[in-house]
Design an enzyme around this catalytic site. Sequence first.
Site, PDB file in Angstrom:
ATOM      1  N   LEU A  44       0.886  -1.160   0.000  1.00 22.69           N
ATOM      2  CA  LEU A  44       0.000   0.000   0.000  1.00 22.69           C
ATOM      3  C   LEU A  44       0.923   1.207   0.000  1.00 22.69           C
ATOM      4  O   LEU A  44       1.837   1.291   0.828  1.00 22.69           O
ATOM      5  CB  LEU A  44      -0.912  -0.024   1.239  1.00 22.69           C
ATOM      6  CG  LEU A  44      -2.072   0.953   1.283  1.00 22.69           C
ATOM      7  CD1 LEU A  44      -2.995   0.808   0.076  1.00 22.69           C
ATOM      8  CD2 LEU A  44      -2.866   0.767   2.565  1.00 22.69           C
ATOM      9  N   ASP A  45       0.707   2.118  -0.927  1.00 19.88           N
ATOM     10  CA  ASP A  45       1.597   3.267  -1.085  1.00 19.88           C
ATOM     11  C   ASP A  45       1.800   4.027   0.213  1.00 19.88           C
ATOM     12  O   ASP A  45       0.898   4.098   1.052  1.00 19.88           O
ATOM     13  CB  ASP A  45       1.044   4.244  -2.131  1.00 19.88           C
ATOM     14  CG  ASP A  45       0.993   3.650  -3.520  1.00 19.88           C
ATOM     15  OD1 ASP A  45       1.816   2.766  -3.815  1.00 19.88           O
ATOM     16  OD2 ASP A  45       0.130   4.069  -4.302  1.00 19.88           O
TER      17      ASP A  45
END
Length: 180
Positions: A44-45
């Site tokens: 997840l960024d």
Amino acid sequence: MSGIILFNKPFGVLSQFTDERQGEPRPTLAAYIDAPGFYPAGRLDFDSEGLMVLCDDGRLQARIADPRFKLEKTYLAQVEGEPTEAALGALRRGVRLKDGLTRPARADRIADPALWHRDPPIRVRKTVPDSWLRLTITEGRNRQVRRMTAAVGFPTLRLIRWSVGQWTIDGLAPGEWRRG
């Protein structure tokens, strides 16, 4: 039986346990989770928030992360502007990105979900409204949801992964985790 951890990743935290970058260290999962043998099933960024699934079984980890298995991931995206039906239709059909056509997404406008405060807050422009979308995809390309909303003319300001398959962050505050 495989163990699962559900973690609500805050904004500005790496989705790994170490930071290999030189310079000022960034927060990692290690600041929140002390569970030896558990590893993220997907990423997840840094600038995205929400559900991360961690597990202690390599085969399950690969199955969760691999797009071939088409595990649905639902995101809440705060976008700049008010998406039109044409834009939503494009998301539902699939969007042409530099790395090819995306699979069709489920895409709907939703009311403000009244989530937790984000620090730092998103940038707000007085002359440009913002709105919220719920997008469900079955792929996991790099920054895919952000690129999809931008491609249809509505850049993402805030992105929260709400669910992965059967798992959700319902009831988990940012930085909290529970066994799945």
